[in-house]
Design a protein around this motif. Structure first.
Motif, PDB file in Angstrom:
ATOM      1  N   SER A 134       7.834  -5.213 -17.527  1.00  0.00           N
ATOM      2  CA  SER A 134       9.082  -4.527 -17.835  1.00  0.00           C
ATOM      3  C   SER A 134       9.408  -3.437 -16.811  1.00  0.00           C
ATOM      4  CB  SER A 134       9.014  -3.905 -19.230  1.00  0.00           C
ATOM      5  OG  SER A 134       8.819  -4.904 -20.201  1.00  0.00           O
ATOM      6  N   GLY A 135       8.386  -2.925 -16.143  1.00  0.00           N
ATOM      7  CA  GLY A 135       8.620  -1.939 -15.088  1.00  0.00           C
ATOM      8  C   GLY A 135       9.441  -2.523 -13.958  1.00  0.00           C
ATOM      9  N   LEU A 136       9.230  -3.807 -13.676  1.00  0.00           N
ATOM     10  CA  LEU A 136      10.012  -4.469 -12.639  1.00  0.00           C
ATOM     11  C   LEU A 136      11.458  -4.649 -13.084  1.00  0.00           C
ATOM     12  CD1 LEU A 136       9.462  -5.659  -9.815  1.00  0.00           C
ATOM     13  CD2 LEU A 136       9.239  -7.888 -10.891  1.00  0.00           C
TER      14      LEU A 136
ATOM     15  N   ARG B 171       0.817  -1.221   0.000  1.00  0.00           N
ATOM     16  CA  ARG B 171       0.000   0.000   0.000  1.00  0.00           C
ATOM     17  C   ARG B 171       0.851   1.273   0.000  1.00  0.00           C
ATOM     18  NH1 ARG B 171      -5.015   1.722   4.034  1.00  0.00           N
ATOM     19  NH2 ARG B 171      -6.031   3.064   2.487  1.00  0.00           N
ATOM     20  N   PRO B 172       1.839   1.428   0.903  1.00  0.00           N
ATOM     21  CA  PRO B 172       2.671   2.633   0.825  1.00  0.00           C
ATOM     22  C   PRO B 172       3.482   2.707  -0.468  1.00  0.00           C
ATOM     23  CG  PRO B 172       3.522   1.105   2.469  1.00  0.00           C
ATOM     24  CD  PRO B 172       2.183   0.615   2.082  1.00  0.00           C
ATOM     25  N   MET B 173       3.859   1.548  -1.017  1.00  0.00           N
ATOM     26  CA  MET B 173       4.630   1.544  -2.257  1.00  0.00           C
ATOM     27  C   MET B 173       3.772   2.021  -3.424  1.00  0.00           C
ATOM     28  SD  MET B 173       6.962  -1.603  -3.696  1.00  0.00           S
ATOM     29  CE  MET B 173       7.942  -1.623  -2.202  1.00  0.00           C
ATOM     30  N   VAL B 174       2.545   1.545  -3.495  1.00  0.00           N
ATOM     31  CA  VAL B 174       1.629   1.969  -4.559  1.00  0.00           C
ATOM     32  C   VAL B 174       1.393   3.472  -4.496  1.00  0.00           C
ATOM     33  CG1 VAL B 174      -0.780   1.878  -5.313  1.00  0.00           C
ATOM     34  CG2 VAL B 174       0.468  -0.241  -4.900  1.00  0.00           C
ATOM     35  N   ASN B 175       1.106   3.984  -3.301  1.00  0.00           N
ATOM     36  CA  ASN B 175       0.826   5.414  -3.157  1.00  0.00           C
ATOM     37  C   ASN B 175       2.067   6.260  -3.441  1.00  0.00           C
ATOM     38  OD1 ASN B 175      -2.071   6.030  -1.840  1.00  0.00           O
ATOM     39  ND2 ASN B 175      -1.352   4.044  -1.124  1.00  0.00           N
TER      40      ASN B 175
ATOM     41  N   TRP C  36       3.838  -6.850  -7.157  1.00  0.00           N
ATOM     42  CA  TRP C  36       2.397  -6.773  -6.917  1.00  0.00           C
ATOM     43  C   TRP C  36       1.890  -5.342  -7.061  1.00  0.00           C
ATOM     44  CZ3 TRP C  36      -0.560 -10.790  -7.219  1.00  0.00           C
ATOM     45  CH2 TRP C  36      -0.040 -12.058  -6.939  1.00  0.00           C
ATOM     46  N   SER C  37       2.703  -4.379  -6.693  1.00  0.00           N
ATOM     47  CA  SER C  37       2.307  -2.972  -6.846  1.00  0.00           C
ATOM     48  C   SER C  37       2.113  -2.622  -8.321  1.00  0.00           C
ATOM     49  CB  SER C  37       3.355  -2.049  -6.222  1.00  0.00           C
ATOM     50  OG  SER C  37       3.479  -2.278  -4.838  1.00  0.00           O
ATOM     51  N   LEU C  38       3.030  -3.117  -9.177  1.00  0.00           N
ATOM     52  CA  LEU C  38       2.907  -2.849 -10.610  1.00  0.00           C
ATOM     53  C   LEU C  38       1.670  -3.533 -11.193  1.00  0.00           C
ATOM     54  CD1 LEU C  38       6.619  -3.154 -11.763  1.00  0.00           C
ATOM     55  CD2 LEU C  38       5.262  -1.084 -11.590  1.00  0.00           C
ATOM     56  N   LEU C  39       1.373  -4.740 -10.703  1.00  0.00           N
ATOM     57  CA  LEU C  39       0.170  -5.427 -11.177  1.00  0.00           C
ATOM     58  C   LEU C  39      -1.086  -4.631 -10.835  1.00  0.00           C
ATOM     59  CD1 LEU C  39       0.790  -9.217 -10.381  1.00  0.00           C
ATOM     60  CD2 LEU C  39       0.934  -8.045 -12.580  1.00  0.00           C
ATOM     61  N   LYS C  40      -1.073  -4.008  -9.652  1.00  0.00           N
ATOM     62  CA  LYS C  40      -2.234  -3.246  -9.224  1.00  0.00           C
ATOM     63  C   LYS C  40      -2.302  -1.877  -9.889  1.00  0.00           C
ATOM     64  CE  LYS C  40      -2.447  -5.604  -4.756  1.00  0.00           C
ATOM     65  NZ  LYS C  40      -3.727  -6.306  -5.045  1.00  0.00           N
ATOM     66  N   LEU C  41      -1.141  -1.272 -10.160  1.00  0.00           N
ATOM     67  CA  LEU C  41      -1.113   0.055 -10.755  1.00  0.00           C
ATOM     68  C   LEU C  41      -1.334   0.027 -12.262  1.00  0.00           C
ATOM     69  CD1 LEU C  41       1.821   1.853  -8.896  1.00  0.00           C
ATOM     70  CD2 LEU C  41      -0.575   2.564  -8.968  1.00  0.00           C
ATOM     71  N   LEU C  42      -1.011  -1.090 -12.887  1.00  0.00           N
ATOM     72  CA  LEU C  42      -1.137  -1.203 -14.334  1.00  0.00           C
ATOM     73  C   LEU C  42      -2.098  -2.337 -14.669  1.00  0.00           C
ATOM     74  CD1 LEU C  42       2.666  -0.868 -15.159  1.00  0.00           C
ATOM     75  CD2 LEU C  42       0.940   0.942 -15.266  1.00  0.00           C
ATOM     76  N   PRO C  43      -3.370  -2.210 -14.263  1.00  0.00           N
ATOM     77  CA  PRO C  43      -4.331  -3.296 -14.467  1.00  0.00           C
ATOM     78  C   PRO C  43      -4.710  -3.440 -15.932  1.00  0.00           C
ATOM     79  CG  PRO C  43      -5.458  -1.366 -13.615  1.00  0.00           C
ATOM     80  CD  PRO C  43      -3.982  -1.042 -13.614  1.00  0.00           C
ATOM     81  N   ASN C  44      -5.091  -4.655 -16.297  1.00  0.00           N
ATOM     82  CA  ASN C  44      -5.474  -4.916 -17.681  1.00  0.00           C
ATOM     83  C   ASN C  44      -6.975  -5.153 -17.836  1.00  0.00           C
ATOM     84  OD1 ASN C  44      -5.669  -7.390 -16.452  1.00  0.00           O
ATOM     85  ND2 ASN C  44      -3.919  -8.303 -17.524  1.00  0.00           N
ATOM     86  N   ASN C  45      -7.753  -4.880 -16.771  1.00  0.00           N
ATOM     87  CA  ASN C  45      -9.204  -4.998 -16.884  1.00  0.00           C
ATOM     88  C   ASN C  45      -9.866  -4.059 -15.869  1.00  0.00           C
ATOM     89  OD1 ASN C  45      -9.720  -6.553 -14.272  1.00  0.00           O
ATOM     90  ND2 ASN C  45      -8.290  -7.946 -15.303  1.00  0.00           N
ATOM     91  N   PRO C  46     -11.132  -3.673 -16.086  1.00  0.00           N
ATOM     92  CA  PRO C  46     -11.812  -2.708 -15.218  1.00  0.00           C
ATOM     93  C   PRO C  46     -11.957  -3.182 -13.767  1.00  0.00           C
ATOM     94  CG  PRO C  46     -12.984  -2.980 -17.295  1.00  0.00           C
ATOM     95  CD  PRO C  46     -11.936  -4.037 -17.247  1.00  0.00           C
ATOM     96  N   GLU C  47     -12.064  -4.516 -13.546  1.00  0.00           N
ATOM     97  CA  GLU C  47     -12.250  -5.018 -12.188  1.00  0.00           C
ATOM     98  C   GLU C  47     -11.033  -4.720 -11.305  1.00  0.00           C
ATOM     99  OE1 GLU C  47     -12.836  -6.721 -14.920  1.00  0.00           O
ATOM    100  OE2 GLU C  47     -15.034  -6.873 -14.845  1.00  0.00           O
ATOM    101  N   THR C  48      -9.842  -4.978 -11.821  1.00  0.00           N
ATOM    102  CA  THR C  48      -8.632  -4.707 -11.041  1.00  0.00           C
ATOM    103  C   THR C  48      -8.400  -3.205 -10.875  1.00  0.00           C
ATOM    104  OG1 THR C  48      -7.368  -4.976 -13.085  1.00  0.00           O
ATOM    105  CG2 THR C  48      -7.444  -6.860 -11.594  1.00  0.00           C
ATOM    106  N   LEU C  49      -8.855  -2.421 -11.841  1.00  0.00           N
ATOM    107  CA  LEU C  49      -8.751  -0.967 -11.716  1.00  0.00           C
ATOM    108  C   LEU C  49      -9.642  -0.465 -10.588  1.00  0.00           C
ATOM    109  CD1 LEU C  49      -7.588   1.672 -12.818  1.00  0.00           C
ATOM    110  CD2 LEU C  49      -9.506   1.777 -14.420  1.00  0.00           C
TER     111      LEU C  49
END
Length: 246
Positions: free
Chosen positions: A210-212, A4-8, A105-118
């Motif tokens: 690739s962000g990772l 959470r702090p990493m995402v923010n 996991w932060s990148l997966l959450k920040l760069l979602p590929n569908n509306p549900e994860t967004l």
């Protein structure tokens, strides 16, 4: 505790750095290395101390070749007298692995590929930090790359270049950190690890965003720069690791 702090933090940097997510990863990596710099320097001091103890350790192995228990006792006694902790040599790696996993996991959450994860992302963002909400969704483009895609998804020469950069930067950093050892088995183990980890992480990079990989390359380059300030390129340019300056 980390995601959470990493995402923010990444979204906040994204907002400050003109909506450039690649640049936010670079700055974030620099901040992480700055925060762990005391631990990194401590590791280097421990590695230097271990290197300086090699002649004494070789002497103990010769003296107590037929008494492993006594050799272990004398070895730990020597470590205690010199204030050396062998575990301290792997400290930064232990710290970096949770950061590496959390960033994945932060990148997966920040760069979602569908509306549900967004939609799920809104539950991770701090409600009191309005600037992060206004900068969602994230633009994953950077230097013509989509940081949300894996090298395999990007295809072309980039699919090979990114893993090669990850592996090569890790190899250089490990080579510069290698310590001399008179034990042939230890030398063989060092050589195996020198090649095993870069190759392994290079292959892993193929399946990660690739962000990772951008984070990993940057943290390796910063590590190389820090190591250069301490030992220079002597280990990198020689076939056998050199004794670091006292």
């Amino acid at each position: 505790l980390l995601i959470r702090p990493m995402v923010n933090s990444l979204v906040l940097l994204y907002a400050v750095l003109f909506g450039n997510f690649g640049l936010s990863i670079l700055v974030f990596t620099g901040l992480i290395r700055l925060a762990t710099l005391p631990l990194t320097l401590r590791q280097m001091r421990q590695t230097r101390a271990m290197t300086q103890l090699q002649p004494r350790l070789a002497e103990l192995k010769t003296r107590y070749a037929n008494d492993r228990q006594r050799m272990s006792q004398e070895t730990f006694k020597l470590y205690k007298e010199r204030g050396v902790n062998p575990i301290g040599c792997v400290g930064p790696l232990v710290v970096q692995m949770p950061i590496f996993i959390a960033l994945y996991w932060s990148l997966l959450k920040l760069l979602p590929n569908n509306p549900e994860t967004l939609a799920d992302l809104s539950g991770i963002l701090y409600s009191w930090l309005t600037v992060v909400h206004s900068n969602i969704p994230i633009d994953s483009g950077f230097l013509g790359l989509n940081l949300a895609q894996t090298p395999q998804q990007i295809g072309g020469p980039i699919a090979l270049l990114i893993p090669l950069l990850v592996g090569a930067s890790m190899w250089v950093q490990q080579k510069m950190m290698m310590t001399p050892n008179s034990d042939p088995r230890q030398q063989q183990s060092q050589q195996m690890m020198l090649w095993m980890f870069p190759i392994m992480f290079g292959f892993i990079t193929l399946s990660f965003a690739s962000g990772l990989a951008l984070y990993w390359i940057t943290t390796n380059v910063i590590g190389i720069a820090i190591q250069y300030r301490v030992t220079g390129f002597s280990n990198l340019l020689s076939r056998r690791p050199q004794m670091p300056p006292s």
